[in-house]
Design a protein around this motif. Structure first.
Motif, PDB file in Angstrom:
ATOM      1  N   ASP A 172       0.819  -1.192   0.106  1.00  0.00           N
ATOM      2  CA  ASP A 172       0.115  -0.024  -0.131  1.00  0.00           C
ATOM      3  C   ASP A 172       0.804   1.234   0.148  1.00  0.00           C
ATOM      4  OD1 ASP A 172      -2.751   1.175   0.361  1.00  0.00           O
ATOM      5  OD2 ASP A 172      -1.779   1.897   2.277  1.00  0.00           O
ATOM      6  N   ALA A 173       1.869   1.130   0.556  1.00  0.00           N
ATOM      7  CA  ALA A 173       2.960   2.587   0.752  1.00  0.00           C
ATOM      8  C   ALA A 173       3.584   2.773  -0.387  1.00  0.00           C
ATOM      9  CB  ALA A 173       3.770   2.086   2.005  1.00  0.00           C
ATOM     10  N   VAL A 174       4.035   1.717  -1.156  1.00  0.00           N
ATOM     11  CA  VAL A 174       4.713   1.744  -2.387  1.00  0.00           C
ATOM     12  C   VAL A 174       3.563   2.264  -3.490  1.00  0.00           C
ATOM     13  CG1 VAL A 174       5.645   0.412  -4.195  1.00  0.00           C
ATOM     14  CG2 VAL A 174       6.193   0.052  -2.012  1.00  0.00           C
ATOM     15  N   GLY A 175       2.431   1.848  -3.278  1.00  0.00           N
ATOM     16  CA  GLY A 175       1.275   2.267  -4.272  1.00  0.00           C
ATOM     17  C   GLY A 175       1.023   3.370  -4.157  1.00  0.00           C
ATOM     18  N   ARG A 176       1.189   4.002  -2.946  1.00  0.00           N
ATOM     19  CA  ARG A 176       0.673   5.428  -2.712  1.00  0.00           C
ATOM     20  C   ARG A 176       1.993   6.546  -3.023  1.00  0.00           C
ATOM     21  NH1 ARG A 176      -3.869   6.374   1.609  1.00  0.00           N
ATOM     22  NH2 ARG A 176      -4.762   4.282   1.601  1.00  0.00           N
ATOM     23  N   ARG A 177       3.116   5.888  -3.406  1.00  0.00           N
ATOM     24  CA  ARG A 177       4.258   6.553  -3.599  1.00  0.00           C
ATOM     25  C   ARG A 177       4.700   7.178  -2.231  1.00  0.00           C
ATOM     26  NH1 ARG A 177       3.778  11.231  -5.516  1.00  0.00           N
ATOM     27  NH2 ARG A 177       1.568  11.178  -5.363  1.00  0.00           N
ATOM     28  N   ALA A 178       4.560   6.630  -1.151  1.00  0.00           N
ATOM     29  CA  ALA A 178       5.506   7.061   0.070  1.00  0.00           C
ATOM     30  C   ALA A 178       6.716   6.967   0.100  1.00  0.00           C
ATOM     31  CB  ALA A 178       4.599   6.439   1.174  1.00  0.00           C
ATOM     32  N   SER A 179       7.406   7.863   0.795  1.00  0.00           N
ATOM     33  CA  SER A 179       8.944   7.799   0.933  1.00  0.00           C
ATOM     34  C   SER A 179       9.384   6.955   2.391  1.00  0.00           C
ATOM     35  CB  SER A 179       9.566   8.974   0.996  1.00  0.00           C
ATOM     36  OG  SER A 179       9.047   9.994   1.700  1.00  0.00           O
ATOM     37  N   ASP A 180       8.343   7.250   3.366  1.00  0.00           N
ATOM     38  CA  ASP A 180       8.433   6.770   4.708  1.00  0.00           C
ATOM     39  C   ASP A 180       7.143   6.203   5.272  1.00  0.00           C
ATOM     40  OD1 ASP A 180      11.496   7.965   5.535  1.00  0.00           O
ATOM     41  OD2 ASP A 180      10.378   9.313   4.335  1.00  0.00           O
ATOM     42  N   ILE A 181       7.281   5.053   6.211  1.00  0.00           N
ATOM     43  CA  ILE A 181       6.362   4.403   6.721  1.00  0.00           C
ATOM     44  C   ILE A 181       6.599   4.666   8.106  1.00  0.00           C
ATOM     45  CG2 ILE A 181       5.005   2.580   7.459  1.00  0.00           C
ATOM     46  CD1 ILE A 181       6.047   1.230   4.692  1.00  0.00           C
ATOM     47  N   HIS A 182       5.488   5.266   8.941  1.00  0.00           N
ATOM     48  CA  HIS A 182       5.666   5.514  10.330  1.00  0.00           C
ATOM     49  C   HIS A 182       4.956   4.561  11.021  1.00  0.00           C
ATOM     50  CE1 HIS A 182       8.042   9.363  10.490  1.00  0.00           C
ATOM     51  NE2 HIS A 182       7.978   9.085   9.155  1.00  0.00           N
TER      52      HIS A 182
ATOM     53  N   ARG B  87       4.761   9.050   4.639  1.00  0.00           N
ATOM     54  CA  ARG B  87       5.121  10.536   4.115  1.00  0.00           C
ATOM     55  C   ARG B  87       5.162  10.539   2.491  1.00  0.00           C
ATOM     56  NH1 ARG B  87       7.485  14.711   6.511  1.00  0.00           N
ATOM     57  NH2 ARG B  87       8.052  13.512   8.187  1.00  0.00           N
ATOM     58  N   ILE B  88       4.302  11.240   2.208  1.00  0.00           N
ATOM     59  CA  ILE B  88       4.141  11.300   0.749  1.00  0.00           C
ATOM     60  C   ILE B  88       4.340  12.672   0.115  1.00  0.00           C
ATOM     61  CG2 ILE B  88       2.184  10.900  -1.036  1.00  0.00           C
ATOM     62  CD1 ILE B  88       0.817   9.148   0.654  1.00  0.00           C
ATOM     63  N   ASP B  89       5.225  12.854  -0.881  1.00  0.00           N
ATOM     64  CA  ASP B  89       5.524  14.310  -1.462  1.00  0.00           C
ATOM     65  C   ASP B  89       5.930  14.979  -0.267  1.00  0.00           C
ATOM     66  OD1 ASP B  89       4.891  13.060  -3.884  1.00  0.00           O
ATOM     67  OD2 ASP B  89       2.959  13.967  -3.816  1.00  0.00           O
ATOM     68  N   GLY B  90       6.602  14.701   0.883  1.00  0.00           N
ATOM     69  CA  GLY B  90       7.054  15.506   1.987  1.00  0.00           C
ATOM     70  C   GLY B  90       6.304  15.726   3.085  1.00  0.00           C
ATOM     71  N   GLN B  91       4.740  15.222   2.767  1.00  0.00           N
ATOM     72  CA  GLN B  91       3.766  15.628   3.854  1.00  0.00           C
ATOM     73  C   GLN B  91       3.624  14.277   4.740  1.00  0.00           C
ATOM     74  OE1 GLN B  91       2.338  18.677   4.076  1.00  0.00           O
ATOM     75  NE2 GLN B  91       4.103  19.021   2.589  1.00  0.00           N
ATOM     76  N   LEU B  92       3.256  14.417   6.042  1.00  0.00           N
ATOM     77  CA  LEU B  92       3.018  13.279   6.912  1.00  0.00           C
ATOM     78  C   LEU B  92       1.574  13.162   6.959  1.00  0.00           C
ATOM     79  CD1 LEU B  92       4.976  10.895   8.297  1.00  0.00           C
ATOM     80  CD2 LEU B  92       4.588  12.225  10.360  1.00  0.00           C
ATOM     81  N   ILE B  93       1.205  11.864   6.266  1.00  0.00           N
ATOM     82  CA  ILE B  93      -0.381  11.892   6.239  1.00  0.00           C
ATOM     83  C   ILE B  93      -0.644  10.394   7.116  1.00  0.00           C
ATOM     84  CG2 ILE B  93      -2.415  11.538   4.714  1.00  0.00           C
ATOM     85  CD1 ILE B  93      -0.309  12.618   2.460  1.00  0.00           C
ATOM     86  N   PRO B  94      -1.744  10.695   8.059  1.00  0.00           N
ATOM     87  CA  PRO B  94      -2.107   9.560   9.028  1.00  0.00           C
ATOM     88  C   PRO B  94      -2.929   8.656   7.815  1.00  0.00           C
ATOM     89  CG  PRO B  94      -2.752  11.649   9.968  1.00  0.00           C
ATOM     90  CD  PRO B  94      -2.326  12.105   8.797  1.00  0.00           C
TER      91      PRO B  94
END
Length: 742
Positions: A344-354, A367-374
């Protein structure tokens, strides 16, 4: 409860009868299907346990006859079978079977099935009582409990004439009314399901139009979903509620056992929805195939298929020993959950998983495009097994939860290799885990793809073609410095001589850790615990006859000095440095204690960069330039700029992806004089601008002018050195000095 056993095997019938009588039930036994039907017609049995294969009338025919009786109380039907495949179970459900028991029968399983039967029979009695009161209720409520045929007529699907013809056929064939109507082509499965939805007062859902939440799918195994013909859709968070309700599509909303199982597993209340059986089975196959097909490499897929045991989250607690954590982390739901998380994280182009633990649950953020999203809130009971599973995959010590740990995971997601750099940190409520996603495809980017344009591109290409010298890429953590260096190495791997022959360059890296694997480049990693520091590794690299050396980061004076002396002896050295602007690299090196003459004689260029969000090319729209924005453009004010809108391509965000803004400072004679005089950052910056350097802010405004990003993003990510006061600069120099001494 009065129970009839229809079983032709006398030994099985005797064992089953004794077990039921010990439970206090009144039991009768028939060894022939026809006699069983005659006994049911004469007596009021509440539950029938029938073997699938019976003489004269098999179990399916017996169930069909029981279901088509008119004016009789509801009888709960359990089929005794050795058949466990989905096709046979589907045929039995169409015949009116409520549940199954696989032979040989386990006593605990029998008790559980009887408990479910009694609860459903009680619900049926309550429904019958309420139906008797319909004459005193409103027309709307009466419609909800109307016969299926009348509801189809009310919906305009069939006419009264068609209904009467179907009812006449039903008296002869004893088939279900819905099956007769479908055979005649008057209704579809969806029409019947929607009518049943009104009849049962259960909301209908068109599963073919749903996109099930992959995290909810991860908690309910595929075989469980197929066995109970149900599909978890999403969590509907209610305002003021700690945990929202789980939307569950089902072919039989009366399946209390299935609802209880999902509620125990997900720790949420279930809201059942009625779905067309045919569409539901297709949706189950599609949804689980999509999740499992792209989430894992071959070994993980094999692990999921091999793990057949459902895991109960009731067993999970924070206080468990290492052996228990190992067992839980190897359970199918945990494996599926972690693999789904990666996909799911790769599919959403996330750079980090928290993964962030809290008091009563834990939260997943991307973290998607620099924004940390719940993204999702998950019950806390799932935290320890999830963290342990990740640590096992990263070859980390799962028994150690009191100190920070680091590791690395290599997986295949969506048919491409992905590396994850894992870091855990003990917190008040458990271990916090952050995973940096390193997509190896990003290591093959060109300098143009990184966002170098115009004069910056020309200056950077000129710098990396120098035969020797030190080039520094500066910026904060997460600004894309490593990607820039790797793109430079890809450009430097080989050169073409005057005769057109390709000549390889000997490129060696010294990194901590190795983030991407680069073909044709020798990469080495430091090992601080073993005493292999950047400085020691760099000394060894210089004995390997390199042409180009990459040092992952200059952290101390010793590493900086060795790198500089390497550049003096004919090597091109590339490295990164933490500072805010290109000119600040000089002050940072001076604060480390590097002599002015060594910096002036080795540093040939410094690049600063930031990552800003890229405007979606599909939906960005032109907007006029207001006075405040126009004041930022000192040379020429554009006629218009662009703003985000949102569309399906960018998930309604208006922004998709990131690009870098740069400033490239080439070190010439004027700047070397300033370095020898220990000039401050502002003086060096002004000199570079006078010599033609394009600042990051100007580069960002140019990209905003061309519709690549927004001025707002540039202002939030890039600060201009002109805005700093002398006091600000003195404070910054003092902080850098303290950092170097530490």
């Amino acid at each position: 409860m009065k129970i009839l056993i229809a079983e032709d095997d006398p030994i099985s019938a005797l064992v089953l009868r004794k077990a039921l009588e010990r439970m206090g039930h009144e039991v009768s036994v028939e060894t022939n299907g026809v006699r069983a039907w005659e006994a049911i017609a004469k007596d009021s049995f509440r539950l029938v346990l029938s073997d699938w294969m019976m003489p004269e009338m098999d179990g399916l025919d017996l169930c069909r006859k029981i279901r088509t009786r008119e004016g009789s109380p509801y009888v709960y039907l359990i089929l005794l079978t050795v058949k466990g495949n989905a096709e046979d179970r589907g045929e039995a459900l169409n015949a009116g079977v409520d549940d199954f028991l696989v032979k040989p029968i386990d006593t605990a399983e029998l008790i559980a099935r009887l408990d479910v039967a009694q609860r459903i029979l009680k619900m049926k009695e309550e429904l019958k009582t309420s139906t008797a009161q319909l004459e005193n209720m409103s027309g709307e409520l009466r419609e909800q409990h109307a016969p299926l045929g009348n509801l189809l007529v009310d919906q305009g699907v069939i006419t009264y004439q068609q209904l009467n013809e179907a009812l006449a056929d039903q008296k002869e064939t004893r088939e279900r009314l819905g099956e007769i109507l479908k055979k005649r082509g008057w209704v579809t499965e969806g029409d019947i399901t929607q009518a049943r939805s009104r009849q049962m007062d259960v909301p209908f859902v068109a599963v073919e139009h749903e996109s099930p939440d992959p995290f909810v799918l991860a908690l309910v195994p595929f075989d469980t979903a197929m066995r109970h013909q149900m599909l978890p859709l999403s969590v509907q968070d209610a305002e003021g509620a700690a945990m929202g309700r789980l939307r569950l599509a089902m072919s039989n909303p009366w399946d209390i056992e299935a609802i209880d199982l999902v509620q125990r597993t997900t720790r949420r209340r279930v809201e059942p929805f009625l779905a067309s059986k045919a569409e539901l089975m297709v949706a189950i196959e599609r949804s689980y195939h999509d999740v499992n097909g792209g989430a894992n490499d071959e070994e993980m897929s094999d692990s999921i298929q091999a793990a057949a045991t459902d895991m109960s989250l009731d067993e999970l607690t924070d206080e468990v020993d290492t052996a228990e954590l190992m067992r839980q982390s190897d359970q199918a739901p945990v494996i599926r959950f972690v693999n789904t998380l990666f996909a799911d994280a790769v599919g959403r182009r996330a750079s980090d998983i928290h993964i962030e633990p809290q008091k009563k649950h834990f939260q997943i953020l991307y973290r998607i495009d620099g924004q940390l999203i719940p993204i999702r809130t998950v019950p806390r009971q799932f935290l320890a097994p999830t963290t342990s599973r990740i640590k096992i995959m990263a070859d980390m010590d799962i028994s150690e939860r009191r100190v920070p740990l680091d590791g690395r995971i290599s997986v295949r997601v969506q048919n491409r290799p992905i590396d994850l750099r894992v870091s855990t940190l003990p917190t008040q409520y458990g271990e916090r885990t952050v995973m940096r996603i390193l997509d190896r495809a990003n290591a093959l980017l060109s300098l143009e793809q990184l966002g170098f344009t115009g004069k910056n591109a020309d200056d950077f290409n000129s710098l990396i073609q120098k035969p020797h010298g030190l080039i520094l890429v500066t910026g904060p953590t997460g600004s894309g410095k490593t990607s820039t260096l790797y793109a430079a190495l890809n450009a430097l791997k080989s050169i073409t001589d005057k005769n057109g022959a390709v000549v390889r360059r000997n490129i060696i890296t010294c990194e901590d850790p190795i983030e991407y694997e680069l073909e044709g480049i020798s990469q080495s990693a430091v090992h601080e615990r073993a005493g292999l520091t950047f400085a020691k590794q760099l000394r060894a690299i210089l004995r390997q006859d390199p042409d180009v050396v990459l040092v992952g980061e200059i952290r101390d004076a010793e590493t900086a000095e060795i790198a500089m002396r390497a550049s003096l002896t004919g090597h091109l050295v590339l490295s990164t440095l933490h500072c805010n602007e290109a000119a600040g690299a000089v002050s940072r090196l001076l604060d480390m204690g590097i002599p002015q003459y060594l910096i002036a004689s080795t540093l040939i260029g410094s690049i600063a960069q930031r990552l800003v969000r890229r405007l979606c090319p599909n939906c960005a729209r032109e907007v006029p330039v207001d006075d405040d924005t126009a004041a930022l453009f000192k040379k020429s004010v554009p006629a218009h700029l662009y703003e985000p809108v949102g569309c399906a391509y960018c998930d309604s965000q208006g922004m998709k992806g990131r690009l870098a803004v740069h400033e490239v400072m080439t070190v010439g004679r004027d700047i070397r004089k300033l370095i020898m005089g220990a000039a401050d950052t502002k003086e060096i910056h002004d000199c570079a601008v006078d010599n033609g350097m394009v600042t990051m802010f100007e580069d960002g405004l140019d990209k905003a002018r061309r519709g690549l990003t927004t001025v707002t993003d540039i202002q939030s990510k890039v600060s201009s050195i002109e805005d700093e006061t002398p006091a600000d600069r003195r404070m910054k120099r003092g902080a850098l000095k303290l950092l170097a001494e530490a």
